[in-house]
Design a protein around this motif. Structure first.
Motif, short mmCIF file in Angstrom:
data_model
loop_
_atom_site.label_atom_id
_atom_site.label_comp_id
_atom_site.label_asym_id
_atom_site.label_seq_id
_atom_site.Cartn_x
_atom_site.Cartn_y
_atom_site.Cartn_z
N TYR A 1 -26.74 -16.93 31.75
CA TYR A 1 -26.07 -16.35 30.68
C TYR A 1 -24.86 -16.89 30.15
O TYR A 1 -24.81 -16.98 28.93
N TYR A 2 -23.90 -16.83 30.96
CA TYR A 2 -22.41 -17.04 30.75
C TYR A 2 -22.49 -18.61 30.51
O TYR A 2 -21.57 -19.02 29.71
N THR A 3 -23.44 -19.48 31.00
CA THR A 3 -23.51 -21.01 30.75
C THR A 3 -23.97 -21.01 29.43
O THR A 3 -23.56 -21.95 28.73
N SER A 4 -25.03 -20.46 29.19
CA SER A 4 -25.53 -20.46 27.85
C SER A 4 -24.47 -20.04 26.63
O SER A 4 -24.42 -20.56 25.54
N VAL A 5 -23.70 -19.08 26.92
CA VAL A 5 -22.63 -18.69 26.16
C VAL A 5 -21.45 -19.72 25.89
O VAL A 5 -21.36 -20.19 24.77
N ASP B 1 -21.84 -22.88 26.29
CA ASP B 1 -22.70 -24.13 25.74
C ASP B 1 -22.74 -23.73 24.19
O ASP B 1 -22.51 -24.61 23.44
N ALA B 2 -23.04 -22.83 23.86
CA ALA B 2 -23.16 -22.21 22.39
C ALA B 2 -21.73 -22.39 21.83
O ALA B 2 -21.71 -22.93 20.66
N ARG B 3 -20.77 -21.94 22.48
CA ARG B 3 -19.30 -22.01 21.93
C ARG B 3 -18.82 -23.54 21.76
O ARG B 3 -18.23 -23.59 20.92
N ASP B 4 -19.19 -23.99 22.66
CA ASP B 4 -18.83 -25.48 22.66
C ASP B 4 -19.86 -26.63 22.02
O ASP B 4 -19.44 -27.82 21.92
N ALA B 5 -20.65 -25.80 21.24
CA ALA B 5 -21.82 -26.90 20.38
C ALA B 5 -21.37 -27.55 19.45
O ALA B 5 -20.28 -27.03 18.57
N THR B 6 -21.65 -28.66 19.06
CA THR B 6 -21.33 -29.58 17.97
C THR B 6 -22.68 -30.06 17.63
O THR B 6 -23.88 -29.99 18.23
#
Length: 136
Positions: A114-118, A120-125
């Motif tokens: 869960y935290y990894t996906s958060v 990843d989403a925060r750093d998404a480009t």
């Protein structure tokens, strides 16, 4: 070599010298033979017992129960059925703890995912989302 110093016994078993002395003092080990110098000399049988005691401790068996098991062993072969019962109870407790640990691991893995996906989403480009560079 069939006799080992306390340092060698500690190294062979992974048990500290202090713990070896404690096991002997508490009656978990038979009286350890002594060299003429008065230093302890551990036999191969002693090393085997120490490793078995380590196994029992690693399963979570309390020292009190270990003492009871050792007493049964010293009492003779007529206690073998009782020893099996003790070890079976130990196994049941270990199996239960392993199931609990598996559940804990699954819950931790879920949180990590869960935290990894958060993150990843925060750093998404846009480039990372589609895998190609975006032309502007």
């Amino acid at each position: 070599m069939s006799d080992h110093t306390i340092e060698e016994a500690a190294e062979l078993t992974g048990v500290s010298k202090h713990t070896l002395r404690y096991y002997e003092r508490e009656g978990l080990l038979p009286a350890i033979a002594k060299a003429p110098s008065g230093h302890r000399r551990y036999s191969e049988d002693d090393i085997g017992w120490i490793k078995f005691l380590q196994l029992l401790r690693a399963t979570g068996m309390p020292i009190r129960d270990m003492k009871d098991f050792v007493a049964l062993t010293h009492a003779g072969d007529h206690t073998i059925a009782q020893r099996v019962e003790v070890l079976e109870r130990c196994r049941e407790a270990l199996v239960k703890r392993m199931a609990e640990d598996r559940e804990h691991l699954e819950r931790l893995n879920f949180k990590i995912d869960y935290y990894t996906s958060v993150l990843d989403a925060r750093d998404a480009t846009p480039e990372r989302l589609i895998g190609e560079p975006v032309v502007r």
